[in-house]
Enzyme design. Structure first.
Site, short mmCIF file in Angstrom:
data_model
loop_
_atom_site.label_atom_id
_atom_site.label_comp_id
_atom_site.label_asym_id
_atom_site.label_seq_id
_atom_site.Cartn_x
_atom_site.Cartn_y
_atom_site.Cartn_z
N ASP A 147 8.78 -1.47 5.57
CA ASP A 147 10.44 -1.10 5.54
C ASP A 147 11.29 -1.56 6.45
O ASP A 147 11.68 -1.01 7.43
CB ASP A 147 11.22 0.48 4.58
CG ASP A 147 10.88 0.59 3.69
OD1 ASP A 147 11.14 -1.05 2.47
OD2 ASP A 147 10.72 1.06 2.69
N ASP B 192 14.31 -0.34 12.88
CA ASP B 192 14.19 0.22 11.58
C ASP B 192 12.69 0.70 11.73
O ASP B 192 12.07 0.41 10.26
CB ASP B 192 13.98 -0.28 10.30
CG ASP B 192 15.75 -0.38 9.96
OD1 ASP B 192 17.04 0.05 10.75
OD2 ASP B 192 16.47 -1.32 9.24
N GLU C 50 1.09 -1.11 -0.15
CA GLU C 50 -0.32 0.05 0.39
C GLU C 50 1.24 0.56 0.10
O GLU C 50 1.73 1.52 0.73
CB GLU C 50 -0.76 0.26 1.40
CG GLU C 50 -1.44 1.09 1.71
CD GLU C 50 -2.42 0.99 3.17
OE1 GLU C 50 -2.87 2.16 3.72
OE2 GLU C 50 -1.97 -0.46 3.87
N HIS D 261 10.55 -3.50 22.70
CA HIS D 261 10.26 -3.33 23.72
C HIS D 261 9.30 -4.80 23.62
O HIS D 261 9.73 -5.92 24.54
CB HIS D 261 10.05 -2.57 24.78
CG HIS D 261 10.00 -2.75 26.33
ND1 HIS D 261 10.24 -2.14 27.23
CD2 HIS D 261 10.58 -3.83 27.07
CE1 HIS D 261 10.53 -2.26 28.43
NE2 HIS D 261 10.92 -3.75 28.32
N HIS E 76 16.79 2.48 25.30
CA HIS E 76 15.28 2.05 25.81
C HIS E 76 14.75 3.12 26.58
O HIS E 76 15.51 2.78 27.97
CB HIS E 76 14.89 1.08 25.42
CG HIS E 76 13.22 1.11 25.50
ND1 HIS E 76 12.50 1.49 24.63
CD2 HIS E 76 12.81 0.21 26.77
CE1 HIS E 76 11.08 1.09 25.21
NE2 HIS E 76 11.39 0.90 26.58
N CYS F 183 11.55 3.52 29.00
CA CYS F 183 10.00 3.24 29.11
C CYS F 183 9.25 4.17 29.27
O CYS F 183 9.74 5.29 29.55
CB CYS F 183 10.00 1.89 30.09
SG CYS F 183 10.33 0.42 29.63
#
Length: 201
Positions: free
Chosen positions: A115, A105, A56, A91, A144, A146
């Site tokens: 992608d 990505d 799409e 996560h 990361h 949270c």
């Protein structure tokens, strides 16, 4: 082929995204969940590039919510709802697969993503190997932070394990002066008996 792998990676990530949506959507206040759009492989026997992918078309501002190497600070990732939910999705997958797999990505328009990539540990995960280096998993673990969506899903903070490692390294550095002085002394001690032995022979 690369095209085939691209399809396999995106559609594998899409299956995880569907499971994530099934868990997140019923939660009060979670709202819309990012979706990875399907990618289809088409065969064109008459064409000199016989395989192609179709998906799409996404119309609107294309944003990268998670960056491959993690070095870039992306404010849209941190501050936008879609960006935060993408980080939570990463996560969630990381926790679901016991840290063996990470969807990387995450990019697209609003909540529609395409992608994408997948990183797995060297041994792969359930017979599946991603198309990204597993160093992304380490970087994700280190970088990361949270957010409220991680909390809503009850995901375990990655900071605690990270701080433990940091404490371990800081105690090591405290011991460093001692080890270096010991090292300085060792060659001297070692040198004396060696001279002794050589004079004895």
């Amino acid at each position: 082929s690369v095209v085939l792998q691209e399809c396999h990676v995106q559609n594998t990530a899409r299956e995880y995204a569907k499971l994530y949506a099934a868990e997140a959507e019923p939660l009060e206040g979670f709202g819309e969940v990012p979706e990875i759009i399907p990618i289809f492989l088409i065969h064109r026997p008459a064409n000199n590039i016989p395989y192609a992918t179709v998906e799409e078309e996404l119309v609107g501002e294309f944003v990268k919510y998670s960056v491959k190497d993690g070095k870039e600070v992306n404010f849209l990732r941190r501050d936008s709802e879609a960006g935060q939910k993408c980080c939570t999705f990463q996560h969630w997958v990381y926790e679901k697969t016991n840290g063996n797999l990470l969807v990387t990505d995450l990019q697209g328009v609003g909540m529609k993503l395409t992608d994408v990539g997948i990183a797995t540990l060297a041994k792969g995960y359930k017979g599946f190997k991603g198309n990204c280096s597993f160093s992304f998993i380490e970087q994700f673990r280190a970088l990361h932070q949270c957010n409220e969506y991680c909390e809503m899903l009850g995901l375990k903070s990655l900071r605690t394990t990270h701080q433990k490692q940091r404490k371990a390294t800081s105690t090591k550095s405290k011991n460093l002066p001692n080890t270096s002085t010991v090292k300085k002394m060792v060659p001297k001690k070692a040198r004396e008996p060696r001279d002794f032995i050589s004079s004895e022979h």
